[in-house]
Motif scaffolding. Structure first.
Motif, PDB file in Angstrom:
ATOM      1  N   VAL A 100      37.974  27.637  -6.024  1.00 33.90           N
ATOM      2  CA  VAL A 100      37.472  27.889  -4.672  1.00 33.90           C
ATOM      3  C   VAL A 100      36.066  27.316  -4.505  1.00 33.90           C
ATOM      4  O   VAL A 100      35.722  26.765  -3.455  1.00 33.90           O
ATOM      5  CB  VAL A 100      37.475  29.395  -4.362  1.00 33.90           C
ATOM      6  CG1 VAL A 100      36.829  29.674  -3.004  1.00 33.90           C
ATOM      7  CG2 VAL A 100      38.899  29.938  -4.387  1.00 33.90           C
ATOM      8  N   ALA A 101      35.271  27.384  -5.553  1.00 33.50           N
ATOM      9  CA  ALA A 101      33.875  26.934  -5.474  1.00 33.50           C
ATOM     10  C   ALA A 101      33.725  25.425  -5.641  1.00 33.50           C
ATOM     11  O   ALA A 101      32.623  24.896  -5.458  1.00 33.50           O
ATOM     12  CB  ALA A 101      33.049  27.648  -6.550  1.00 33.50           C
ATOM     13  N   ARG A 117      29.980  32.710  -2.317  1.00 40.26           N
ATOM     14  CA  ARG A 117      30.927  32.279  -1.286  1.00 40.26           C
ATOM     15  C   ARG A 117      32.362  32.339  -1.792  1.00 40.26           C
ATOM     16  O   ARG A 117      33.270  32.780  -1.081  1.00 40.26           O
ATOM     17  CB  ARG A 117      30.576  30.855  -0.841  1.00 40.26           C
ATOM     18  CG  ARG A 117      31.503  30.256   0.197  1.00 40.26           C
ATOM     19  CD  ARG A 117      31.438  30.987   1.503  1.00 40.26           C
ATOM     20  NE  ARG A 117      32.246  30.318   2.527  1.00 40.26           N
ATOM     21  CZ  ARG A 117      32.735  30.918   3.600  1.00 40.26           C
ATOM     22  NH1 ARG A 117      32.512  32.208   3.802  1.00 40.26           N
ATOM     23  NH2 ARG A 117      33.442  30.243   4.493  1.00 40.26           N
ATOM     24  N   ALA A 118      32.598  31.908  -3.030  1.00 37.94           N
ATOM     25  CA  ALA A 118      33.948  31.922  -3.591  1.00 37.94           C
ATOM     26  C   ALA A 118      34.472  33.354  -3.708  1.00 37.94           C
ATOM     27  O   ALA A 118      35.645  33.629  -3.408  1.00 37.94           O
ATOM     28  CB  ALA A 118      33.965  31.238  -4.952  1.00 37.94           C
ATOM     29  N   LEU A 122      37.784  34.838  -1.853  1.00 36.26           N
ATOM     30  CA  LEU A 122      38.873  35.448  -2.612  1.00 36.26           C
ATOM     31  C   LEU A 122      39.156  36.860  -2.101  1.00 36.26           C
ATOM     32  O   LEU A 122      40.314  37.291  -2.047  1.00 36.26           O
ATOM     33  CB  LEU A 122      38.542  35.469  -4.104  1.00 36.26           C
ATOM     34  CG  LEU A 122      38.664  34.122  -4.827  1.00 36.26           C
ATOM     35  CD1 LEU A 122      38.172  34.236  -6.264  1.00 36.26           C
ATOM     36  CD2 LEU A 122      40.113  33.624  -4.815  1.00 36.26           C
ATOM     37  N   GLU A 123      38.110  37.569  -1.705  1.00 37.28           N
ATOM     38  CA  GLU A 123      38.304  38.886  -1.091  1.00 37.28           C
ATOM     39  C   GLU A 123      39.055  38.739   0.233  1.00 37.28           C
ATOM     40  O   GLU A 123      39.969  39.515   0.545  1.00 37.28           O
ATOM     41  CB  GLU A 123      36.960  39.574  -0.862  1.00 37.28           C
ATOM     42  CG  GLU A 123      36.274  40.072  -2.121  1.00 37.28           C
ATOM     43  CD  GLU A 123      36.968  41.280  -2.742  1.00 37.28           C
ATOM     44  OE1 GLU A 123      37.796  41.919  -2.055  1.00 37.28           O
ATOM     45  OE2 GLU A 123      36.694  41.577  -3.916  1.00 37.28           O
ATOM     46  N   MET A 124      38.685  37.725   1.026  1.00 36.76           N
ATOM     47  CA  MET A 124      39.315  37.517   2.322  1.00 36.76           C
ATOM     48  C   MET A 124      40.809  37.268   2.185  1.00 36.76           C
ATOM     49  O   MET A 124      41.602  37.743   3.002  1.00 36.76           O
ATOM     50  CB  MET A 124      38.668  36.329   3.050  1.00 36.76           C
ATOM     51  CG  MET A 124      39.259  36.058   4.434  1.00 36.76           C
ATOM     52  SD  MET A 124      38.665  34.528   5.212  1.00 36.76           S
ATOM     53  CE  MET A 124      36.972  34.978   5.542  1.00 36.76           C
ATOM     54  N   VAL A 125      41.212  36.524   1.157  1.00 32.64           N
ATOM     55  CA  VAL A 125      42.633  36.213   0.981  1.00 32.64           C
ATOM     56  C   VAL A 125      43.347  37.230   0.098  1.00 32.64           C
ATOM     57  O   VAL A 125      44.489  37.033  -0.294  1.00 32.64           O
ATOM     58  CB  VAL A 125      42.829  34.786   0.417  1.00 32.64           C
ATOM     59  CG1 VAL A 125      42.235  33.756   1.349  1.00 32.64           C
ATOM     60  CG2 VAL A 125      42.256  34.643  -1.001  1.00 32.64           C
ATOM     61  N   ALA A 153      36.208  27.162   1.930  1.00 29.42           N
ATOM     62  CA  ALA A 153      34.908  27.355   1.295  1.00 29.42           C
ATOM     63  C   ALA A 153      33.840  26.426   1.858  1.00 29.42           C
ATOM     64  O   ALA A 153      32.666  26.794   1.956  1.00 29.42           O
ATOM     65  CB  ALA A 153      35.024  27.168  -0.222  1.00 29.42           C
ATOM     66  N   ILE A 154      34.226  25.217   2.224  1.00 29.92           N
ATOM     67  CA  ILE A 154      33.253  24.243   2.718  1.00 29.92           C
ATOM     68  C   ILE A 154      32.982  24.411   4.209  1.00 29.92           C
ATOM     69  O   ILE A 154      32.292  23.598   4.820  1.00 29.92           O
ATOM     70  CB  ILE A 154      33.727  22.802   2.449  1.00 29.92           C
ATOM     71  CG1 ILE A 154      35.079  22.549   3.139  1.00 29.92           C
ATOM     72  CG2 ILE A 154      33.832  22.545   0.955  1.00 29.92           C
ATOM     73  CD1 ILE A 154      35.536  21.102   3.083  1.00 29.92           C
ATOM     74  N   GLU A 155      33.506  25.495   4.792  1.00 29.04           N
ATOM     75  CA  GLU A 155      33.359  25.775   6.219  1.00 29.04           C
ATOM     76  C   GLU A 155      33.742  24.555   7.055  1.00 29.04           C
ATOM     77  O   GLU A 155      32.933  23.993   7.796  1.00 29.04           O
ATOM     78  CB  GLU A 155      31.928  26.232   6.531  1.00 29.04           C
ATOM     79  CG  GLU A 155      31.571  27.534   5.848  1.00 29.04           C
ATOM     80  CD  GLU A 155      30.199  28.050   6.240  1.00 29.04           C
ATOM     81  OE1 GLU A 155      29.361  27.232   6.693  1.00 29.04           O
ATOM     82  OE2 GLU A 155      29.975  29.251   6.120  1.00 29.04           O
TER      83      GLU A 155
END
Length: 373
Positions: A100-101, A117-118, A122-125, A153-155
């Motif tokens: 993710v990062a 951010r990662a 991961l919490e979001m998904v 992750a990269i918005e």
């Protein structure tokens, strides 16, 4: 919302491979924060549309804009795009967290920033406790969620999903498409989903574009696409449909004893006979009748609804009813079938369906057609 959720505009896009035109002057616009699904059969051009938007293919003509910027010839990295493919493409030697990062690392973010951010994503998904696992230790659905988190992750200004659920089991697909909708709504990222799964498109998209031969046949809300298809192709491709012999009459078309308005007059066949009405199974009424022209053949339980399969003068019909209503019918029962709606889509008849030239069938079509629709 993301910091810069972008509008997307494709205008006059043409793309060919080996002399075959795949996109034929395609136009498509997406609002910022919208989830739009492209739906269509294999080879219709939906994946090529995604690849042109991503910068993986350059069109022969036309323009691609993200926000106000023309990115037609811009490289992939300069477009602010996140992509999730059918194949998850996770790095097998990296943990879920590091996968993710990865994009943030390439962008030069500090270790603390990319780790934070990662973990957030991961919490979001729903995988906050799986950050240390490697791809081989994840299920297919979990791996696809990691791929989605990596893309977010990269918005990105625009998120592209290319058949992201087709490799998963049916139950996992149903759960994960709900997760995708939740995550997309939460992030507010403008999202293009390419799929061949009608249910998937209708379930999660704000709008659906149905493609055929490199063009968009119809673009609208899921409700519009399903309930008011513009063409016979769309009607049959999106959901189940019955083809019922019909006769053109003054004021419309005779179908199962009623005169109905034609909902596609601009594209309806011009001949008076050799027509078929395209009617969804839930748009037919069924009643027991000793002189009915239909005979119940079987019942198919689908949960809250049941499909009653009827032989109507030699042609098969499917009528979907609430299961408690369908319980009142039984095989070999004579029934009468009638349309629920006042308008119908019509098309040229196929050769495998009996036509109204048959005296019995023609009489059945016109019987009672003088009644008000």
């Amino acid at each position: 919302m993301t910091r810069d959720s972008a509008e997307v505009t494709l205008t006059g896009i043409t793309k060919s491979y080996g002399g075959r035109t795949v996109l034929d002057g395609l136009d498509l616009s997406m609002a910022g924060g919208e989830l739009l699904a492209l739906l269509g059969p294999s080879g219709c051009g939906k994946t090529t549309t995604l690849r042109v938007l991503a910068g993986l293919e350059i069109p022969e003509s036309g323009t691609v804009k993200i926000g106000s910027k023309d990115v037609t010839s811009a490289p992939v990295r300069g477009r602010g795009i996140g992509i999730v493919f059918q194949a998850y493409s996770l790095f097998p030697h990296m943990s879920a967290l590091d996968n993710v990062a990865y994009g943030l690392r390439i962008a030069g973010a500090s270790r603390s920033r990319r780790t934070l951010r990662a973990k957030e994503l991961l919490e979001m998904v729903g995988l906050g406790e799986h950050g240390a696992k490697y791809p081989a230790q994840l299920s297919g659905g979990q791996a696809q969620r990691v791929a989605l988190a990596r893309a977010l992750a990269i918005e990105p200004r625009v998120l592209l999903l290319d058949e992201p659920l087709s490799a998963l089991d049916a139950q996992v697909r149903v759960h994960l498409r709900e997760e995708i909708k939740r995550i997309q709504t939460q992030s507010g990222t403008t999202t293009l989903l390419v799929t061949h799964d009608q249910e998937e498109a209708l379930t999660i998209a704000d709008r659906v574009g149905v493609m055929l031969n490199g063009r968009i046949e119809q673009l609208g809300t899921p409700e519009d696409i399903y309930a008011s298809p513009r063409t016979a192709f769309i009607s049959e491709f999106v959901g189940a449909v019955n083809r019922i012999p019909a006769l053109a009459t003054t004021g419309g078309v005779a179908v199962l004893g009623r005169i109905l308005q034609i909902s596609n007059p601009a594209t309806a066949p011009s001949q008076a006979s050799g027509l078929e009405a395209l009617v969804r199974p839930e748009d037919l009424c069924l009643s027991g009748h000793p002189e009915g022209t239909g005979i119940v053949e079987s019942m198919v339980l689908r949960g809250a609804t049941t499909s009653v399969m009827v032989n109507h003068l030699g042609a098969p019909l499917r009528i979907d009813l609430p299961s408690h209503e369908a319980a009142g019918f039984f095989p070999a029962q004579r029934v009468a079938v009638s349309p629920r709606r006042d308008s119908v889509l019509v098309d040229s008849a196929r050769s495998d369906v009996p036509q109204p030239e048959n005296t019995l069938l023609g009489s059945a079509l016109l019987a009672g057609a003088g009644r008000a629709a």
